[in-house]
Design a protein around this motif. Structure first.
Motif: not given
Length: 156
Positions: A81, A84-87
């Motif tokens: 994967e 990018l994570s939102a955090d």
């Protein structure tokens, strides 16, 4: 990249890794001094694509000769994967926003002469930088800084 790995690079604790990183950075800066950024990015992309296509063809021929069923050579990387994570995005964008706001406030303070002494110091710095800019290209200064980094790390 964490601070410990940066310190290891700057202090040349792993000579091979540091040499590759600084050598690649110097090659990139020298390439940018000769060609435009669009050309340099295109050449880097073309070189990377050429290597991966050649490797894929090589592995395909090797699988055909050995009659093995190993599959795609980049399957491990294709399954990972990469989103990018939102955090993570919020964390870094908040830090950038904080630094950008501080810079804007500081420039406003200097240009609108809130403190006369600081504004005069800033004007002298800008005047000196006009002479530095007339003598050197910004990219040349980056190349000189890149080449002097090992010397500075050695002296510390």
């Amino acid at each position: 990249m964490d601070a410990e790995r940066v310190v290891e690079l700057v202090y040349w604790r792993d000579v091979k890794t540091t040499g590759v990183v600084f050598g690649a950075a110097l090659l990139l800066l020298l390439s940018l001094s000769v060609c435009s950024i669009v050309s340099v990015c295109s050449y880097i992309g073309l070189a990377l694509l050429s290597v991966t296509i050649c490797f894929r063809i090589y592995k395909g021929i090797l699988q055909a000769i050995q009659k093995s069923d190993e599959g795609h050579p980049f399957k491990l990387y294709l399954d990972q994967e990469v989103a990018l994570s939102a955090d993570l995005v919020h964390k870094y964008s908040d830090g950038i926003l904080e630094k950008l706001n501080w810079t804007i406030k500081e420039l406003r303070r200097l240009f609108l002469v809130e403190d006369l002494v600081d504004s005069v110091k800033f004007a002298i710095l800008m005047w000196i930088l006009t002479y530095v800019g007339a003598l050197f290209n910004g990219l040349t200064l980056l190349i000189l800084g890149e080449r002097q980094r090992p010397l500075v790390a050695f002296l510390w």
